[in-house]
Design a protein around this motif. Structure first.
Motif, PDB file in Angstrom:
ATOM      1  N   GLN A  53       0.839  -1.205   0.000  1.00 22.25           N
ATOM      2  CA  GLN A  53       0.000   0.000   0.000  1.00 22.25           C
ATOM      3  C   GLN A  53       0.871   1.252   0.000  1.00 22.25           C
ATOM      4  N   ARG A  54       1.898   1.236   0.803  1.00 21.88           N
ATOM      5  CA  ARG A  54       2.822   2.381   0.864  1.00 21.88           C
ATOM      6  C   ARG A  54       3.489   2.587  -0.500  1.00 21.88           C
ATOM      7  N   LYS A  78       1.061   4.166  -2.953  1.00 22.41           N
ATOM      8  CA  LYS A  78       0.881   5.597  -2.668  1.00 22.41           C
ATOM      9  C   LYS A  78       2.074   6.405  -3.179  1.00 22.41           C
ATOM     10  N   VAL A 128       1.833   6.833  -6.929  1.00 26.48           N
ATOM     11  CA  VAL A 128       0.862   7.874  -7.316  1.00 26.48           C
ATOM     12  C   VAL A 128       1.488   9.246  -7.139  1.00 26.48           C
ATOM     13  N   ILE A 129       2.166   9.469  -6.033  1.00 25.96           N
ATOM     14  CA  ILE A 129       2.824  10.752  -5.780  1.00 25.96           C
ATOM     15  C   ILE A 129       3.862  11.029  -6.867  1.00 25.96           C
ATOM     16  N   SER A 148      -9.218  11.316   7.337  1.00 26.40           N
ATOM     17  CA  SER A 148      -8.864  11.134   5.934  1.00 26.40           C
ATOM     18  C   SER A 148     -10.063  11.553   5.079  1.00 26.40           C
ATOM     19  N   ARG A 194      -8.085  10.174  -3.683  1.00 24.72           N
ATOM     20  CA  ARG A 194      -6.672  10.184  -4.104  1.00 24.72           C
ATOM     21  C   ARG A 194      -5.816  11.050  -3.196  1.00 24.72           C
ATOM     22  N   ASN A 196      -5.721  10.951  -0.147  1.00 24.94           N
ATOM     23  CA  ASN A 196      -5.259  10.114   0.959  1.00 24.94           C
ATOM     24  C   ASN A 196      -3.868   9.529   0.731  1.00 24.94           C
ATOM     25  N   VAL A 197      -3.391   9.519  -0.502  1.00 22.72           N
ATOM     26  CA  VAL A 197      -2.041   9.004  -0.747  1.00 22.72           C
ATOM     27  C   VAL A 197      -1.001   9.823  -0.001  1.00 22.72           C
ATOM     28  N   VAL A 244       1.153   9.014   3.439  1.00 17.23           N
ATOM     29  CA  VAL A 244       2.439   8.334   3.528  1.00 17.23           C
ATOM     30  C   VAL A 244       3.532   9.307   4.010  1.00 17.23           C
TER      31      VAL A 244
END
Length: 153
Positions: free
Chosen positions: A7-8, A11, A14-15, A107, A117, A119-120, A123
């Motif tokens: 999951q990390r 994220k 995506v960043i 969140s 999105r 919420n990414v 991290v």
């Protein structure tokens, strides 16, 4: 089964994607709101422009120009995605929600996707990096306040 590490990693991907190919670089036309935000700790700078429907008070477009780290640029691009189609009041509420989220308090909902999105950015957990993530949101708040003042004149 997706692990916490997976999951990390997702994220972070995506960043990085929003940093490498931001969709909202540039300036809106016309410009109804503008502000230049700067983080002195690391030198990140975001110049934010906003196009607002003057009748409905709905944000029609958000663009930015800036120099900064991966987190600052990605946060600005994700923010712009989430703001289009929202009212000014909703945008201000989202800014507060984002800042709360970055402090570990809550969140965004799973729907609509543009909000989820954001919420990414959870991290990010180092205090100086949180400032980078918040830069575009502080800049948004200032630009919206100035646009309201200018619309009164």
């Amino acid at each position: 089964m997706i692990t916490l590490d997976d999951q990390r990693d997702l994220k972070i991907q995506v960043i990085l994607a929003h940093y490498k190919q931001p969709r909202h670089r540039g300036r809106t036309n016309p410009v109804h709101g503008y502000y230049r935000g700067h983080t002195p700790y690391c030198g990140d700078t975001i110049e934010l422009t906003i196009q607002i429907n003057q009748t409905s008070n709905i944000i029609e477009d958000v663009k930015f120009i800036g120099e900064g780290c991966v987190i600052a640029i990605a946060s600005a691009d994700l923010m712009a995605d989430a703001l289009i189609g929202r009212t000014v009041d909703e945008a201000l509420e989202m800014g507060q929600c984002f800042q709360n989220m970055m402090q570990g308090q809550g969140s965004f909902p799973d729907q609509p996707r543009e909000l989820a999105r954001l919420n990414v950015m959870q991290v990010i957990n180092q205090p100086l990096r949180i400032k980078c993530a918040n830069l575009s949101w502080y800049t948004l708040k200032a630009a919206l306040k100035l646009s309201q003042i200018n619309s009164l004149n």
